[in-house]
Write a protein that holds these residues in place. Structure first.
Motif, PDB file in Angstrom:
ATOM      1  N   ILE A 182       0.845  -1.187   0.000  1.00 53.65           N
ATOM      2  CA  ILE A 182       0.000   0.000   0.000  1.00 53.65           C
ATOM      3  C   ILE A 182       0.885   1.243   0.000  1.00 53.65           C
ATOM      4  O   ILE A 182       2.011   1.216   0.493  1.00 53.65           O
ATOM      5  N   LYS A 183       0.354   2.333  -0.580  1.00 56.43           N
ATOM      6  CA  LYS A 183       1.168   3.524  -0.794  1.00 56.43           C
ATOM      7  C   LYS A 183       1.737   4.105   0.493  1.00 56.43           C
ATOM      8  O   LYS A 183       2.847   4.641   0.505  1.00 56.43           O
ATOM      9  N   THR A 184       0.993   4.001   1.590  1.00 54.13           N
ATOM     10  CA  THR A 184       1.474   4.583   2.844  1.00 54.13           C
ATOM     11  C   THR A 184       2.693   3.868   3.399  1.00 54.13           C
ATOM     12  O   THR A 184       3.403   4.410   4.251  1.00 54.13           O
ATOM     13  N   ASP A 185       2.960   2.636   2.918  1.00 59.19           N
ATOM     14  CA  ASP A 185       4.147   1.900   3.383  1.00 59.19           C
ATOM     15  C   ASP A 185       5.420   2.712   3.149  1.00 59.19           C
ATOM     16  O   ASP A 185       6.332   2.708   3.966  1.00 59.19           O
ATOM     17  N   TYR A 186       5.473   3.414   2.008  1.00 54.01           N
ATOM     18  CA  TYR A 186       6.691   4.133   1.642  1.00 54.01           C
ATOM     19  C   TYR A 186       7.030   5.216   2.669  1.00 54.01           C
ATOM     20  O   TYR A 186       8.172   5.318   3.137  1.00 54.01           O
ATOM     21  N   VAL A 211      11.289  -0.750  -7.257  1.00 55.88           N
ATOM     22  CA  VAL A 211      10.878   0.344  -8.144  1.00 55.88           C
ATOM     23  C   VAL A 211       9.740  -0.180  -9.013  1.00 55.88           C
ATOM     24  O   VAL A 211       9.954  -0.934  -9.966  1.00 55.88           O
ATOM     25  N   VAL A 212       8.545   0.163  -8.617  1.00 53.42           N
ATOM     26  CA  VAL A 212       7.340  -0.125  -9.400  1.00 53.42           C
ATOM     27  C   VAL A 212       6.807   1.191  -9.954  1.00 53.42           C
ATOM     28  O   VAL A 212       6.484   1.305 -11.130  1.00 53.42           O
ATOM     29  N   GLN A 216       7.114   7.379  -6.631  1.00 54.80           N
ATOM     30  CA  GLN A 216       6.761   6.985  -5.274  1.00 54.80           C
ATOM     31  C   GLN A 216       7.987   6.534  -4.488  1.00 54.80           C
ATOM     32  O   GLN A 216       8.181   6.904  -3.324  1.00 54.80           O
ATOM     33  N   THR A 217       8.830   5.743  -5.137  1.00 59.52           N
ATOM     34  CA  THR A 217      10.053   5.261  -4.494  1.00 59.52           C
ATOM     35  C   THR A 217      10.991   6.419  -4.165  1.00 59.52           C
ATOM     36  O   THR A 217      11.543   6.503  -3.063  1.00 59.52           O
ATOM     37  N   GLU A 218      11.167   7.318  -5.131  1.00 61.03           N
ATOM     38  CA  GLU A 218      12.095   8.426  -4.924  1.00 61.03           C
ATOM     39  C   GLU A 218      11.604   9.383  -3.843  1.00 61.03           C
ATOM     40  O   GLU A 218      12.413  10.012  -3.147  1.00 61.03           O
ATOM     41  N   ALA A 219      10.295   9.494  -3.671  1.00 59.53           N
ATOM     42  CA  ALA A 219       9.766  10.346  -2.605  1.00 59.53           C
ATOM     43  C   ALA A 219      10.190   9.802  -1.245  1.00 59.53           C
ATOM     44  O   ALA A 219      10.563  10.563  -0.344  1.00 59.53           O
ATOM     45  N   MET A 220      10.147   8.480  -1.085  1.00 55.84           N
ATOM     46  CA  MET A 220      10.588   7.853   0.158  1.00 55.84           C
ATOM     47  C   MET A 220      12.087   8.062   0.377  1.00 55.84           C
ATOM     48  O   MET A 220      12.526   8.460   1.469  1.00 55.84           O
ATOM     49  N   LEU A 221      12.861   7.821  -0.665  1.00 60.67           N
ATOM     50  CA  LEU A 221      14.309   7.942  -0.541  1.00 60.67           C
ATOM     51  C   LEU A 221      14.742   9.389  -0.332  1.00 60.67           C
ATOM     52  O   LEU A 221      15.698   9.666   0.391  1.00 60.67           O
ATOM     53  N   LYS A 225      17.094  11.057   2.411  1.00 58.42           N
ATOM     54  CA  LYS A 225      18.245  11.853   1.976  1.00 58.42           C
ATOM     55  C   LYS A 225      18.249  13.239   2.602  1.00 58.42           C
ATOM     56  O   LYS A 225      19.307  13.772   2.961  1.00 58.42           O
ATOM     57  N   ASN A 226      17.073  13.819   2.775  1.00 57.40           N
ATOM     58  CA  ASN A 226      16.959  15.178   3.291  1.00 57.40           C
ATOM     59  C   ASN A 226      16.711  15.234   4.799  1.00 57.40           C
ATOM     60  O   ASN A 226      16.375  16.291   5.333  1.00 57.40           O
ATOM     61  N   SER A 227      16.895  14.123   5.469  1.00 59.78           N
ATOM     62  CA  SER A 227      16.598  14.035   6.899  1.00 59.78           C
ATOM     63  C   SER A 227      17.704  14.592   7.788  1.00 59.78           C
ATOM     64  O   SER A 227      17.505  14.752   8.995  1.00 59.78           O
TER      65      SER A 227
END
Length: 292
Positions: A182-186, A211-212, A216-221, A225-227
């Protein structure tokens, strides 16, 4: 060196079963690198803990209906089985899988992440495994029923991660690789890692990601990265060009505080995998997304 986190598991939907994908190209990269991380941990005698947030069933038959239905292992571990020119990380990986199949003397079983770790666990080390799927939790519990070094927990692995850090050992490995059903997992995964890192900033966190949907994947990463967290390494293998069609086009590991020279070991392996498992439109990435 401290904890390594890798996430591989089940969302609340509880429909994902890793048996369909055991031994595929994503598993090859994930487990080859996991083994090298464990070997790095062995360079110190002090105990470490391995925490797996989504541990799966522990091990998988490649002859059952799950694996036979997809045949994904045929384009993964099976293509490396008889190779004699493997770089170090892949050589160690194939040797570990062959040891797991020693009685059969052929590729018929595939060790899950906990089984790979079990082969590298020393008397002073321990494992904490989380699995929410009822059937897989039962299989996992049976697999480690007589092993006092292993604790199997039925529950939410991301919540379990927060409870597990910082460990008493002050060193460890945690694998995080959810199913991302589900999308919220990311975003939940990124939030959990950031929170865990605040509690244990010297930990080594390994996040497996698919990467599906690239955006969506890059938003999580990007959130990771910006943390403000330093020392973040991306390892990725793509087998085809990203698209909006159904299916995974690439998979990777996002590692915080990787062991020394892991990037070099990974590059050798990924370059080899690109020509052996990658498609004509495949790609590999070894990149420090955030430095010291």
């Amino acid at each position: 060196m401290a904890i390594i986190l890798l996430f591989s598991g089940i969302s609340p939907m509880l429909s994902y079963r890793h048996g369909y994908h055991a031994g595929n190209y994503a598993d090859v990269l994930k487990h080859a690198i996991l083994l090298q991380v464990l070997k790095a941990m062995h360079k110190k005698d002090k105990a470490f803990v391995y925490v797996d947030t989504h541990a799966g069933a522990g091990a998988y038959s490649l002859e059952d209906e799950f694996a036979q239905k997809t045949g994904e292992y045929l384009d993964g571990v099976a293509k490396l089985w008889d190779k004699t020119d493997l770089p170090l990380a892949l050589k160690d990986y194939v040797a570990a899988v062959k040891t797991f199949n020693a009685e059969q003397d052929e590729l018929s079983l595939y060790p899950g992440s906990p089984a790979f770790v079990d082969s590298e666990l020393r008397p002073q080390d321990r494992m904490v495994l989380h699995e929410l799927h009822g059937t897989d939790h039962e299989l996992l519990s049976d697999y480690f029923a007589k092993d006092r070094q292993v604790k199997v927990i039925k529950g939410d692995g991301l919540a379990g991660l927060i409870a597990a850090v910082p460990p008493l050992e002050r060193r460890g490995v945690v694998l995080i690789d959810p199913s991302f059903e589900i999308k919220t997992d990311y975003q939940d995964v990124a939030d959990a890692i950031i929170k865990a890192h605040k509690r244990f900033s010297t930990g080594v966190f390994m996040l497996w990601y698919p990467v599906v949907d690239r955006e969506q994947t890059e938003a999580m990463l990007s959130k990771l990265k910006n943390s403000g967290i330093t020392k973040q390494l991306r390892l990725e293998q793509g087998i085809k060009t990203d698209s909006n069609e159904f299916g995974m086009t690439a998979a990777g590991l996002w590692i915080i505080n990787p062991p020394w020279q892991l990037d070099e070991l990974a590059k050798d392996s990924l370059d080899y995998l690109a020509k052996t498992l990658g498609g004509i439109d495949g790609h590999v990435t070894v990149k420090w997304e955030v430095g010291e």
